[in-house]
Scaffold this active site. Structure first.
Site, PDB file in Angstrom:
ATOM      1  N   GLY A  24     -20.009  89.358 -27.286  1.00 22.46           N
ATOM      2  CA  GLY A  24     -18.563  89.505 -27.244  1.00 22.46           C
ATOM      3  C   GLY A  24     -18.131  90.628 -26.317  1.00 22.46           C
ATOM      4  CG  HIS A  72     -24.391  83.277 -22.126  1.00 17.92           C
ATOM      5  ND1 HIS A  72     -24.759  84.353 -21.354  1.00 17.92           N
ATOM      6  CD2 HIS A  72     -23.750  83.788 -23.206  1.00 17.92           C
ATOM      7  CE1 HIS A  72     -24.353  85.479 -21.941  1.00 17.92           C
ATOM      8  NE2 HIS A  72     -23.746  85.161 -23.064  1.00 17.92           N
ATOM      9  CB  SER A 122     -24.063  87.582 -24.833  1.00 18.75           C
ATOM     10  OG  SER A 122     -22.950  87.780 -23.982  1.00 18.75           O
ATOM     11  CE1 TYR A 123     -20.962  95.175 -24.163  1.00 21.87           C
ATOM     12  CE2 TYR A 123     -21.344  95.596 -26.487  1.00 21.87           C
ATOM     13  CZ  TYR A 123     -20.983  96.044 -25.235  1.00 21.87           C
ATOM     14  OH  TYR A 123     -20.660  97.364 -25.047  1.00 21.87           O
ATOM     15  CG  ASP A 133     -25.696  82.998 -18.420  1.00 24.44           C
ATOM     16  OD1 ASP A 133     -24.503  82.683 -18.212  1.00 24.44           O
ATOM     17  OD2 ASP A 133     -26.037  84.047 -18.998  1.00 24.44           O
TER      18      ASP A 133
END
Length: 467
Positions: free
Chosen positions: A99, A439, A180-181, A387
């Site tokens: 996020g 991703h 991801s984050y 990605d």
């Protein structure tokens, strides 16, 4: 499905879903638990789940709130699945989506590697045949988290609160994984646990063993440089625009030049035409649900440098829509013991307003990752190679900053007869690519993801030959 009975801004982390393979636990395994602990667990047990296949009733799972700060009203929402086969022998894995502010219940559990996936067309569930907990392939217990900030010291204590609810899980091997984050969350939380363990009593010690992160945002300047280079190599941007980046952009600077900002603005327009998170899959023709107050979110301190256009999809670009519809059902929220105070706003997969109150995101976690490698933790980093948001190129640039010696150089690994991707083993870290994955690797390449997770937990190298 909200994570606290109090307003959103009081929360630090929420919606922890702990997922293990599940079968009924022998009475001897719980005999040492006191009556109050057993009663608290039973209150959180999910008796039935709307739309779930009949198979799901063969195993136990639990969800509810664990209070982490009585004074401030902070709470952790979890969803926990016991192991289907020999649960006492299986490790425990925390899965974090990114996020910042996104849900591993709505993403990780409902769309990627949980026991249930949300069906197409109707908001109901089906068994995930390639999740790490499937019968016969049982490899561990998995944890998923919704809307979280997992970097301060209080977070480590929050997990102690969950272990107080389920003390029979406390001494299992514990791993943290995500995408991801979570490339920031996972190393930061891991570092907190490592440091707290050095001074912890036996009661508070966490049997922490390693981390696994995919398509991971770890470093600000290599992230953006890799995005631009990858876009050029994938023939998405022109030679002219690429030259403008090379001439005007220094991505190691916190504030970019006006010329670089102009080039980025032109760059963003291209990703309104294709999915930045999965370059070769289509958009969802059903439309995407709103992400709280905004249709885009920034990554940490890269504010203004690269806006996320929407949250990632896999081979079915509409899974986000299915999950949002399902988790907003009143009967589903009641079954999961969620949103117990009836908050007036709907559940969303990502709550972007977290960026309004969280201003201290680090630009890089490279020093933390290097420290964890020196501590001897098991560290695997994987990357779906289609990605465009956190491309393999960015990750390779970041790993180069670590300066780790190579023990086993670039070589293919296999899923059955096909190349699953490529890997390189450094001194202290293993890097794995997943061929054709976007991703969200478990969504777009579930079989390869299962192979990857099984070998990580077993601490075995991936297959180097067809099988």
């Amino acid at each position: 499905m909200e994570v606290s009975t109090l307003p959103w801004l009081l929360l630090v982390s929420v919606a922890l879903a702990l997922c293990c393979t599940v079968a009924a636990r022998p009475d001897s395994a719980t005999a040492s638990l006191d009556a109050a602990t057993m009663a608290a667990q039973e209150l959180d047990r999910v008796a039935s789940l709307p739309g779930a296949p009949s198979y799901s009733y063969a195993f136990k799972h639990y969800s509810g709130y664990v209070t982490t700060d009585e004074r401030l009203g902070k709470a952790l929402f979890y969803w926990f699945f016991e192991a289907m086969e020999k649960p006492d022998d299986k490790p425990l894995v925390l899965w974090l989506n990114g996020g910042p502010g996104c849900s591993s219940v709505g993403f990780g559990q409902a769309q990627e590697l949980g026991p249930f996936l949300v069906k197409k067309d109707v908001p109901e569930l089906e068994l995930n045949p390639c999740q790490p907990a499937v019968p016969g392939l049982s490899s561990g217990c998995w944890i998923f988290v919704h809307e979280h900030v997992l970097r301060n010291r209080s977070t480590g204590r929050q997990f102690h609160r969950w272990f107080q609810r389920f003390p029979q899980q406390k001494m299992k091997e514990f791993y943290i994984a995500g995408e991801s984050y979570a490339g920031h969350y996972v190393p930061q939380l891991a570092n907190v646990i490592v440091e707290e363990n050095k001074k912890a009593s036996k009661e508070n010690y966490i049997n922490f063993k390693g981390i696994l992160i995919g398509n991971a945002y770890m470093d600000g300047d290599t992230d953006l440089q890799g995005i631009v280079d990858s876009a050029w190599h994938h023939a998405i941007i022109s030679d002219t625009l690429y030259s403008a980046f090379l001439k005007s952009c220094d991505f190691s600077m916190e504030i970019l030049s006006p010329e670089c900002d102009a080039a980025l603005s032109e760059f963003f327009l291209l990703y309104k035409l294709i999915d930045v998170y999965s370059l070769y899959t289509p958009y969802c023709d059903l439309g995407y649900p709103a992400l709280n107050a905004s249709s885009s979110a920034n990554i940490g301190q890269t504010n203004g440098r690269f806006d996320l256009l929407k949250m990632p999809m896999g081979f079915d670009p509409c899974t986000q829509t299915y999950a949002t519809e399902y988790l907003n059902r009143d009967d589903v929220q009641r079954a999961l013991h969620a949103n117990t105070t009836g908050l007036p706003y709907p559940y969303v997969l990502c709550r972007n307003t977290i960026n309004d109150v969280w201003k201290d995101s680090d630009m890089t976690v490279v020093p933390i990752v290097k420290k964890l490698a020196e501590e001897g933790l098991r560290i695997w980093i994987f990357s779906g190679d289609t990605d465009g948001r956190i491309p393999t190129t960015s990750t390779r640039y970041t790993l180069k900053k670590l300066g780790l010696p190579i023990k086993e150089d670039w070589s293919p690994w296999f899923t059955h007869k096909q190349v699953g991707g490529w890997s390189v083993v450094y001194d202290g870290l293993t890097f794995v690519t997943v061929r054709g994955a976007g991703h969200m690797v478990p969504t777009s390449r579930p079989e390869q993801a299962l192979e990857l997770f099984k070998h990580f937990l077993a601490n075995h190298n991936l297959p180097s030959k067809p099988f």
